[in-house]
Write an enzyme that holds these catalytic residues in place. Structure first.
Site, PDB file in Angstrom:
ATOM      1  N   GLU A 116       0.820  -1.217   0.000  1.00 13.52           N
ATOM      2  CA  GLU A 116       0.000   0.000   0.000  1.00 13.52           C
ATOM      3  C   GLU A 116       0.855   1.269   0.000  1.00 13.52           C
ATOM      4  O   GLU A 116       0.360   2.353  -0.306  1.00 13.52           O
ATOM      5  CB  GLU A 116      -0.975  -0.004   1.183  1.00 13.52           C
ATOM      6  CG  GLU A 116      -1.899  -1.199   1.125  1.00 13.52           C
ATOM      7  CD  GLU A 116      -3.070  -1.142   2.089  1.00 13.52           C
ATOM      8  OE1 GLU A 116      -3.511  -0.029   2.435  1.00 13.52           O
ATOM      9  OE2 GLU A 116      -3.549  -2.208   2.491  1.00 13.52           O
ATOM     10  N   LYS A 171       3.145   3.448   7.328  1.00 10.31           N
ATOM     11  CA  LYS A 171       4.039   2.349   6.936  1.00 10.31           C
ATOM     12  C   LYS A 171       5.150   2.879   6.024  1.00 10.31           C
ATOM     13  O   LYS A 171       6.308   2.455   6.129  1.00 10.31           O
ATOM     14  CB  LYS A 171       3.258   1.234   6.233  1.00 10.31           C
ATOM     15  CG  LYS A 171       2.313   0.455   7.118  1.00 10.31           C
ATOM     16  CD  LYS A 171       2.992  -0.332   8.239  1.00 10.31           C
ATOM     17  CE  LYS A 171       3.810  -1.500   7.759  1.00 10.31           C
ATOM     18  NZ  LYS A 171       4.302  -2.313   8.912  1.00 10.31           N
TER      19      LYS A 171
END
Ligand SMILES: NC(=O)c1ccc[n+]([C@@H]2O[C@H](COP(=O)([O-])OP(=O)(O)OC[C@H]3O[C@@H](n4cnc5c(N)ncnc54)[C@H](O)[C@@H]3O)[C@@H](O)[C@H]2O)c1
Length: 354
Positions: free
Chosen positions: A135, A162
């Protein structure tokens, strides 16, 4: 081999710990805070194994991390602890920044402190595997695949946190020489998956004859990876991946969300027929804000360099998964009756209760 696994009571982490303890025979220390997503029942298979121990601790707690490194003295770290649900990140980003960014920073610092003092042979052999997601690359159109060199373009608070942690891990390798390797994988599915995520949510709602929510038109595409295939890939990358490199992990199993849901319905029609097709429970609901259209991984580097192949394709993996949920109500029933019963998360619409 002594391996410190963070987030080992979660979905992927527990699959990894079960694999490392049972199949690889490594000495494993699982470090996990046990948030709503952590579950010691997922580690029941290894709870009496002499080569596994568990430490309840927060990766943001520097003293606890330093103590874990000093007492366990790992050869390797596999870092999976994270806040992981995109919908929750939309309405509560703070926990994601705290654990995914500050927590990763804290763990990298504890690892660096411990690693710096190792004798040179152990220092060279030490690895820090940072486990991340596809992602971070943002969204694809109808064509193309994410490669290791695809620029970062995260859309959600989850993927942004992230991405930040990936950059920290890379910087700790380039700046301090910490032997870091990074993996970015596609959507996982399989046993012990917390029921807020699409596949277990659909299976369990269907069993309860509750509506099966599909965001938007269900045309969003994800590249599905069976969790045990991922665990094996992580072990391979940590063992033989090159320091400072990234490896994409994906099963080459692209599916539209609506087709995933329909496939689960067909399997349940066979395994648990109850008169009416489960597809009749499908409900199309307001889309997730910032919903990425398509993710798909090019795993060529992992396949050619480390000779990895996914053993499950989507059809075999999803059948195993549905069967597992049918046979393991002991694991999921307390979660459905307690911490999460299937309500919609991550919507920005205000309700009377807000
Ligand atoms: N699930 C997927 O499809 C997927 C895909 C790509 C990458 N990932 C990444 O893989 C990793 C594992 O994902 P998952 O699906 O197993 O997640 P999960 O939510 O099931 O598990 C996360 C675990 O981390 C623990 N944890 C959370 N905050 C912590 C903290 N501050 N200190 C210590 N432990 C903490 C939780 O208790 C839980 O056991 C994550 O880093 C995630 O970003 C997941």
């Amino acid at each position: 081999m002594r391996i410190l696994v963070t987030g080992g009571a979660g979905f992927i982490g527990s699959a990894l710990v079960r694999y490392l303890v049972t199949d690889v025979g490594a000495e494993v220390l699982t470090v996990d805070k046990l948030t709503y997503a952590g579950n010691l029942n997922s580690l029941r298979a290894v709870e009496s194994a002499s080569n596994h121990r568990f430490l309840q601790a927060d990766i943001c707690d520097a003293a606890a991390m330093n103590e874990a490194f000093e007492s366990f003295r790992p050869d390797r770290v596999m870092h999976l602890a994270a806040e992981s649900h995109v919908d929750r990140s939309i309405t509560g980003a703070a926990d994601f920044i705290e654990t995914n960014v500050i927590g990763t920073f804290t763990l990298l610092e504890a690892a660096r402190r411990y690693w710096s003092a190792l004798p040179s042979e152990q220092k060279d052999a030490f690895r820090f595997l940072h486990v991340s997601t596809d992602e971070v690359y943002g969204s694809l159109g109808d064509d193309g695949l994410f490669e290791e060199v695809t620029p970062y373009d995260p859309s959600s608070p989850y993927s942004a946190s992230k991405a930040a942690s990936d950059h920290l891990a890379t910087a700790w390798q380039r700046t301090y020489g910490l032997p870091v390797v990074i993996s970015n994988c596609s959507n996982n599915y399989g046993p012990y998956h917390f029921p807020e995520k699409l596949i277990p949510l659909i299976i369990l709602n269907a069993l309860d004859r509750k509506p099966l929510p599909i965001y938007g038109t269900g045309a969003n595409v994800r590249d599905w990876l069976y969790v045990d295939d991922h665990a094996k890939a992580l072990h391979l990358i940590a063992s033989r991946g090159r320091v400072g490199e990234k490896y994409n992990v994906g099963g080459r199993n692209e599916r539209r969300n609506v087709d995933v849901v329909k496939r689960i319905c067909q399997i349940l029609d066979q395994l648990r027929p109850d008169g009416t097709p489960h597809e009749q429970l499908i409900q199309y609901v307001t889309d997730r804000p910032g919903h990425d259209a398509r993710y798909a991984i090019d795993a060529t580097k992992l396949e050619t360099e480390l000779d990895w192949r996914a053993e499950e394709n989507f059809d075999t993996g999803i059948e195993k998964t549905v069967q597992w949920y049918l046979e393991n109500e002991w694991w999921w029933r307390p979660l459905r009756d307690g911490v999460y019963s299937g309500q919609r998360l991550g919507t920005l619409e205000t309700t009377d209760e807000d």
